[in-house]
Design a protein around this motif. Structure first.
Motif, PDB file in Angstrom:
ATOM      1  N   LEU A 179       1.495  -7.526  -9.685  1.00 18.81           N
ATOM      2  CA  LEU A 179       1.294  -6.315  -8.873  1.00 18.81           C
ATOM      3  C   LEU A 179       0.800  -6.716  -7.491  1.00 18.81           C
ATOM      4  O   LEU A 179      -0.165  -7.471  -7.366  1.00 18.81           O
ATOM      5  CB  LEU A 179       0.241  -5.407  -9.508  1.00 18.81           C
ATOM      6  N   ASP A 217       1.369  13.734 -14.644  1.00 17.93           N
ATOM      7  CA  ASP A 217       1.493  13.586 -13.199  1.00 17.93           C
ATOM      8  C   ASP A 217       1.265  14.944 -12.542  1.00 17.93           C
ATOM      9  O   ASP A 217       1.587  15.977 -13.122  1.00 17.93           O
ATOM     10  CB  ASP A 217       2.907  13.059 -12.878  1.00 17.93           C
ATOM     11  N   LEU A 243      -3.627  -3.764  -4.613  1.00 19.84           N
ATOM     12  CA  LEU A 243      -4.395  -3.038  -5.640  1.00 19.84           C
ATOM     13  C   LEU A 243      -5.631  -3.800  -6.132  1.00 19.84           C
ATOM     14  O   LEU A 243      -5.924  -3.825  -7.326  1.00 19.84           O
ATOM     15  CB  LEU A 243      -3.505  -2.709  -6.849  1.00 19.84           C
ATOM     16  N   GLY A 279       1.720   3.162  -7.411  1.00 17.76           N
ATOM     17  CA  GLY A 279       1.611   2.308  -8.593  1.00 17.76           C
ATOM     18  C   GLY A 279       0.900   2.946  -9.777  1.00 17.76           C
ATOM     19  O   GLY A 279       0.583   2.252 -10.758  1.00 17.76           O
ATOM     20  N   GLN A 324       9.705  -8.529  -3.760  1.00 25.85           N
ATOM     21  CA  GLN A 324       9.615  -8.671  -5.219  1.00 25.85           C
ATOM     22  C   GLN A 324      10.725  -7.869  -5.929  1.00 25.85           C
ATOM     23  O   GLN A 324      11.354  -8.362  -6.855  1.00 25.85           O
ATOM     24  CB  GLN A 324       8.254  -8.177  -5.659  1.00 25.85           C
ATOM     25  N   TYR A 373      -0.270   1.534   0.541  1.00 28.11           N
ATOM     26  CA  TYR A 373      -0.067   0.107   0.812  1.00 28.11           C
ATOM     27  C   TYR A 373       0.013  -0.147   2.313  1.00 28.11           C
ATOM     28  O   TYR A 373       0.504   0.707   3.073  1.00 28.11           O
ATOM     29  CB  TYR A 373       1.229  -0.375   0.148  1.00 28.11           C
ATOM     30  N   ASN A 375      -1.546   8.697  -3.514  1.00 30.29           N
ATOM     31  CA  ASN A 375      -0.268   9.223  -3.040  1.00 30.29           C
ATOM     32  C   ASN A 375       0.890   8.785  -3.936  1.00 30.29           C
ATOM     33  O   ASN A 375       0.727   7.878  -4.756  1.00 30.29           O
ATOM     34  CB  ASN A 375      -0.040   8.757  -1.600  1.00 30.29           C
ATOM     35  N   PRO A 376       2.066   9.396  -3.752  1.00 28.16           N
ATOM     36  CA  PRO A 376       3.208   8.974  -4.571  1.00 28.16           C
ATOM     37  C   PRO A 376       3.571   7.508  -4.317  1.00 28.16           C
ATOM     38  O   PRO A 376       3.334   6.992  -3.214  1.00 28.16           O
ATOM     39  CB  PRO A 376       4.345   9.899  -4.112  1.00 28.16           C
ATOM     40  N   GLY A 377       4.086   6.875  -5.341  1.00 30.94           N
ATOM     41  CA  GLY A 377       4.566   5.491  -5.207  1.00 30.94           C
ATOM     42  C   GLY A 377       3.488   4.444  -5.027  1.00 30.94           C
ATOM     43  O   GLY A 377       3.768   3.308  -4.644  1.00 30.94           O
ATOM     44  N   ILE A 393       6.221  -5.997  -1.720  1.00 35.53           N
ATOM     45  CA  ILE A 393       6.797  -5.207  -2.824  1.00 35.53           C
ATOM     46  C   ILE A 393       8.321  -5.230  -2.704  1.00 35.53           C
ATOM     47  O   ILE A 393       9.048  -5.441  -3.685  1.00 35.53           O
ATOM     48  CB  ILE A 393       6.257  -3.754  -2.815  1.00 35.53           C
ATOM     49  N   ARG A 434       7.878   3.887  -3.847  1.00 40.73           N
ATOM     50  CA  ARG A 434       9.089   4.654  -4.145  1.00 40.73           C
ATOM     51  C   ARG A 434      10.022   4.661  -2.926  1.00 40.73           C
ATOM     52  O   ARG A 434      11.244   4.606  -3.054  1.00 40.73           O
ATOM     53  CB  ARG A 434       8.690   6.084  -4.551  1.00 40.73           C
TER      54      ARG A 434
HETATM   55  N1  LIG Z   1       1.500  -2.899  -6.510  1.00 44.81           N
HETATM   56  C1  LIG Z   1       2.808  -2.882  -6.753  1.00 44.81           C
HETATM   57  N2  LIG Z   1       3.466  -4.045  -6.900  1.00 44.81           N
HETATM   58  C2  LIG Z   1       4.787  -4.049  -7.149  1.00 44.81           C
HETATM   59  N3  LIG Z   1       5.551  -2.936  -7.230  1.00 44.81           N
HETATM   60  C3  LIG Z   1       4.939  -1.743  -7.089  1.00 44.81           C
HETATM   61  C4  LIG Z   1       3.544  -1.657  -6.847  1.00 44.81           C
HETATM   62  N4  LIG Z   1       3.204  -0.353  -6.730  1.00 44.81           N
HETATM   63  C5  LIG Z   1       4.323   0.359  -6.894  1.00 44.81           C
HETATM   64  N5  LIG Z   1       5.366  -0.464  -7.105  1.00 44.81           N
HETATM   65  C6  LIG Z   1       6.742  -0.050  -7.350  1.00 44.81           C
HETATM   66  O1  LIG Z   1       6.950   1.157  -6.624  1.00 44.81           O
HETATM   67  C7  LIG Z   1       7.640   2.115  -7.420  1.00 44.81           C
HETATM   68  C8  LIG Z   1       6.797   3.356  -7.606  1.00 44.81           C
HETATM   69  O2  LIG Z   1       5.654   3.040  -8.376  1.00 44.81           O
HETATM   70  P1  LIG Z   1       5.020   4.037  -9.465  1.00 44.81           P
HETATM   71  O3  LIG Z   1       6.091   4.873 -10.072  1.00 44.81           O
HETATM   72  O4  LIG Z   1       4.142   3.243 -10.363  1.00 44.81           O
HETATM   73  O5  LIG Z   1       4.127   4.944  -8.502  1.00 44.81           O
HETATM   74  P2  LIG Z   1       3.357   6.307  -8.816  1.00 44.81           P
HETATM   75  O6  LIG Z   1       2.068   6.222  -8.079  1.00 44.81           O
HETATM   76  O7  LIG Z   1       3.324   6.554 -10.272  1.00 44.81           O
HETATM   77  O8  LIG Z   1       4.275   7.364  -8.099  1.00 44.81           O
HETATM   78  P3  LIG Z   1       4.586   8.865  -8.500  1.00 44.81           P
HETATM   79  O9  LIG Z   1       3.299   9.535  -8.778  1.00 44.81           O
HETATM   80  O10 LIG Z   1       5.233   9.349  -7.279  1.00 44.81           O
HETATM   81  O11 LIG Z   1       5.496   8.764  -9.682  1.00 44.81           O
HETATM   82  C9  LIG Z   1       7.988   1.421  -8.733  1.00 44.81           C
HETATM   83  O12 LIG Z   1       9.298   0.909  -8.640  1.00 44.81           O
HETATM   84  C10 LIG Z   1       6.979   0.294  -8.807  1.00 44.81           C
HETATM   85  O13 LIG Z   1       7.497  -0.784  -9.529  1.00 44.81           O
END
Ligand SMILES: Nc1ncnc2c1ncn2[C@@H]1O[C@H](COP(=O)(O)OP(=O)(O)OP(=O)(O)O)[C@@H](O)[C@H]1O
Length: 318
Positions: free
Chosen positions: A54, A158, A57, A100, A235, A224, A96-98, A232, A272
């Motif tokens: 990851l 969520d 974070l 992790g 990766q 981020y 926020n969205p995305g 990210i 995302r």
């Molecule tokens: N720290 C991280 N390292 C690698 N990839 C990450 C990381 N954080 C998020 N991602 C990637 O970003 C995308 C979104 O992450 P994730 O669905 O976990 O976010 P979320 O906070 O649950 O968003 P939402 O609430 O909008 O669903 C995924 O493809 C995830 O693999």
């Protein structure tokens, strides 16, 4: 994965028990039940490997290590008959969205499975529409059904604040009441994670004061930085067996600096958003290769700067 029965180096037989895990065996007098001595370290190494994958974070990782240490130490204290803190593991994820949240929830499911805290460790992801019904009694039934599916694992809700949206008269209230009842009655059978944007979650909690104390673990997921978003992106590309050209990295960096500054204080969709760019750009590269009729290995794996496709302003939000 833990085997229910294992012969240890010192000849002792260890039984790993979980009340709900299939195929576990009741201890009988002749068998000396001991706690795995090596498991803790093995699990920690596996968890560290997952955490390493990851990006960023830092505080989230620290919190996971703390939860891990807390569970292990509580187990050890129990062995000595010492008092342990009540281990309530329901959590709240704010960010926020995305950022992790879902990814980390999945990881926690795995961790709790390995530590024998949960019997399955799977994740059931849902939102308001999955919980709330259309008539009296329907919501409680829908919510109960989901809890049943989540037994042995994690129920991840969520945008949980939307359950408090309509106030007292809304069926969301019925969903909250049902959740609260079950999280007390089945405290050790599933872990409830409420996730959502920080500000809305705070308002939600202030309107439901009884909830806060039921979620002792609160984890904040920050946005981020541009550097982290680039990591990210790299990766994700690696996992798909693609690379960016140097020009593409520069262009993406510039774009992210600009986008993030224009989205200050608004919900930028972080990981995302990156996934979106990569998926669109891969399709654009495929079109270019087809047009140029060039299919060398380097061509096939490289995303160039002119392949990059950036989402519209609205898509950057959610
Ligand atoms: N720290 C991280 N390292 C690698 N990839 C990450 C990381 N954080 C998020 N991602 C990637 O970003 C995308 C979104 O992450 P994730 O669905 O976990 O976010 P979320 O906070 O649950 O968003 P939402 O609430 O909008 O669903 C995924 O493809 C995830 O693999």
């Amino acid at each position: 994965m833990n085997e229910p029965i294992r012969m240890k180096n010192n000849g002792q037989i260890s039984i790993t028990l979980h009340p709900k895990r299939k195929g576990t065996i009741e201890p009988v007098r002749a068998i000396h039940v001991v706690e795995e001595k090596t498991d803790g370290h093995e699990i920690l190494a596996e968890i560290e490997e997952e955490l390493h994958s990851l990006v960023g974070l830092k505080s989230v990782k620290q919190m996971i290590r703390e939860i891990y240490a807390w569970i292990i130490v509580n187990k050890k204290r129990t062995e000595f008959g010492l008092k342990t803190e009540k281990q309530v593991l329901h959590m709240m994820f704010k960010g926020n969205p995305g950022t992790g949240k879902t990814t980390v929830a999945r990881l926690i499911g795995k961790l709790f499975y390995k530590l024998n805290v949960l019997s399955k460790g799977h994740l059931i992801e849902c939102e308001r529409a999955d919980l709330v019904g259309e008539y009296i009694g329907h919501t409680a039934q829908k919510t109960r059904d989901l809890i049943k599916k989540a037994m042995g694992g994690i129920l991840f809700i969520d945008e949980a604040y939307s359950l408090g949206r309509g106030g007292e008269k809304d069926f969301g209230k019925e969903a909250i009441d049902t959740l609260v009842k079950h999280m007390e009655d089945h405290q050790h059978d599933f872990v409830l994670i409420l996730a959502g944007y920080s500000r809305e979650m705070d308002t939600f909690l202030s309107l439901n004061p009884g909830l806060q104390s039921r979620f002792p673990i609160i984890i904040e997921f920050p946005d981020y930085s541009v550097d982290e978003l680039i990591q990210i992106a790299k990766q994700m590309m690696k996992q798909k067996e693609y690379v960016f050209s140097e020009d593409a990295v520069r262009k993406l960096t510039d774009h992210l600096i600009q986008t993030k500054s224009s989205f200050q204080n608004v919900r930028f969709s972080n990981g995302r958003y990156i996934r979106n760019i990569i998926e669109k750009s891969i399709r654009a590269q495929a079109m270019r290769l087809l047009k140029e009729n060039r299919y060398g290995r380097d061509e096939l794996v490289t995303i160039r700067s002119d392949d990059l496709v950036f989402p519209t302003q609205n898509q950057a939000l959610y």
